[in-house]
Design an enzyme around this catalytic site. Structure first.
Site, short mmCIF file in Angstrom:
data_model
loop_
_atom_site.label_atom_id
_atom_site.label_comp_id
_atom_site.label_asym_id
_atom_site.label_seq_id
_atom_site.Cartn_x
_atom_site.Cartn_y
_atom_site.Cartn_z
N HIS A 119 0.81 -1.22 0.00
CA HIS A 119 0.00 0.00 0.00
C HIS A 119 0.85 1.27 0.00
O HIS A 119 0.35 2.33 0.37
CB HIS A 119 -0.97 -0.01 1.19
CG HIS A 119 -2.03 -1.07 1.07
ND1 HIS A 119 -2.84 -1.47 2.12
CD2 HIS A 119 -2.42 -1.81 0.00
CE1 HIS A 119 -3.67 -2.41 1.70
NE2 HIS A 119 -3.43 -2.64 0.42
N GLY A 195 -2.04 -9.26 12.48
CA GLY A 195 -2.57 -7.92 12.75
C GLY A 195 -3.28 -7.27 11.58
O GLY A 195 -3.20 -6.06 11.41
P1 OAD Z 1 -7.43 -2.80 10.19
O1 OAD Z 1 -7.57 -1.62 11.10
O2 OAD Z 1 -8.51 -3.11 9.24
O3 OAD Z 1 -7.25 -4.11 11.10
C1 OAD Z 1 -6.32 -4.16 12.15
C2 OAD Z 1 -6.35 -5.56 12.71
O4 OAD Z 1 -5.36 -5.64 13.71
C3 OAD Z 1 -7.70 -5.95 13.36
O5 OAD Z 1 -8.10 -7.23 12.90
C4 OAD Z 1 -7.37 -5.99 14.86
O6 OAD Z 1 -8.11 -7.00 15.53
C5 OAD Z 1 -5.90 -6.33 14.82
N1 OAD Z 1 -5.13 -5.88 15.99
C6 OAD Z 1 -5.36 -4.82 16.80
N2 OAD Z 1 -4.40 -4.73 17.74
C7 OAD Z 1 -3.56 -5.77 17.51
C8 OAD Z 1 -2.36 -6.23 18.13
N3 OAD Z 1 -1.83 -5.60 19.19
N4 OAD Z 1 -1.76 -7.33 17.63
C9 OAD Z 1 -2.27 -7.99 16.56
N5 OAD Z 1 -3.40 -7.59 15.93
C10 OAD Z 1 -4.03 -6.50 16.39
O7 OAD Z 1 -5.99 -2.69 9.48
P2 OAD Z 1 -5.46 -3.46 8.20
O8 OAD Z 1 -6.00 -4.84 8.13
O9 OAD Z 1 -3.99 -3.28 8.17
O10 OAD Z 1 -5.23 0.51 3.24
O11 OAD Z 1 -6.12 -2.59 7.07
C11 OAD Z 1 -5.87 -2.92 5.74
C12 OAD Z 1 -5.89 -1.67 4.90
O12 OAD Z 1 -7.10 -0.97 5.12
C13 OAD Z 1 -4.82 -0.66 5.25
O13 OAD Z 1 -3.56 -0.96 4.70
C14 OAD Z 1 -5.40 0.59 4.66
C15 OAD Z 1 -6.85 0.46 5.02
O14 OAD Z 1 -7.74 0.95 4.08
C16 OAD Z 1 -4.81 1.58 2.57
O15 OAD Z 1 -4.51 2.62 3.12
C17 OAD Z 1 -4.71 1.36 1.10
#
Ligand code: OAD
Length: 255
Positions: A119, A195
């Protein structure tokens, strides 16, 4: 945190491990995730209003200010135990690939090499008009409050406005990075999804690609995601606790 013995054995015997990481990995470095109901980035800001080319055309100072605030947050943050464990596991496995959806550089700062950024990156802005890279001035930027307007710099080649070097809604992923990520998933023995909410496509399809090619899929996340039904193991916990425990368990196993 107890790591299942079968998983330790599989990682220990693996030639090639992939880590697919998301915002949860950087959460414990103080970088907000996107979709967590109270603390997520989208909780305070309307994503569509900030993370798209249309938004930039509509109000580039608002968008640039928001991304500079995020860049400043990242520069002040430090890699956590999860980033370090991911980097350290390279000493135990012949090949490790890190594929991240994160736009920060905390994997690199923890020592991971050749991180695939699906990204984009906050610290690699480009010209909105001609796409040439733009060199940022060194040092931590002024501390704009989240949402404070800031004029974007102009491109030194064409005079266009500089935009954040991240993938916005409606934009394709960088082709080279995507191809490299798919190739890694097709040949790995184990894929760890760490995560990430596994919602945003096409990144969310990578674990299934790995599984179809015979890899074991493992999830590290304190909360449920749709990957729970696909993963061979769900390690329910924070990445900064689970990943060091995994690394220690693999390292401690006699060769
Ligand atoms: P999200 O905010 O969608 O998800 C974060 C995940 O991390 C969730 O499933 C939480 O349960 C988990 N989480 C929270 N704290 C944690 C911890 N301490 N250890 C492990 N897991 C934890 O973020 P992403 O999946 O990264 O795209 O989001 C994907 C994309 O959505 C991003 O890259 C961004 C956004 O739109 C762009 O900007 C293109």
């Amino acid at each position: 945190m107890d790591i299942p013995a079968d998983l330790i054995t599989t990682v220990h015997n693996a030639n090639h491990v992939v880590f697919l990481t998301g915002a949860g990995v950087s959460a414990e470095s103080g970088i907000p995730t996107f979709r967590d109901a109270l603390t997520g980035l989208w909780a305070n800001f309307d994503a569509e209003q900030l993370a798209s080319a249309d938004a930039f055309r509509r109000d580039r100072e608002l968008v640039w200010g928001w991304y500079e605030w995020r860049r400043m947050m990242v520069m002040k943050a430090k890699p956590n135990a999860a980033h370090r464990a991911v980097a350290e596991i390279s000493s135990e496995v012949r090949r490790v690939d890190v594929i991240t959806q994160n736009v920060d550089d905390l994997h690199e700062r923890a020592g991971s090499q050749n991180v695939i950024h699906l990204h984009g990156r906050l610290n690699r802005p480009v010209c909105f008009a001609c796409q040439r890279p733009h060199e940022l001035s060194p040092g931590i930027p002024d501390e704009p409050e989240g949402g404070r307007r800031l004029a974007p710099p102009r491109c030194e080649y064409c005079g266009g406005y500089v935009r954040p070097g991240v993938v916005w809604f409606g934009e394709p992923l960088p082709r080279r990075e995507w191809n490299a990520a798919v190739a890694a998933c097709e040949t790995c023995d184990v894929l760890f999804s760490v995560g990430t909410s596994s919602i945003v496509q096409p990144a969310a399809s990578l674990p299934s690609i790995a599984a179809r090619h015979g890899a074991m899929v493992v999830q590290v996340n304190p909360n449920w995601t749709s990957l729970d039904d696909v993963a061979a193991f769900n390690l329910a916990g924070g990445a900064a606790v689970v990943m060091p425990a995994l690394f220690e368990a693999v390292r401690a196993r006699p060769r």
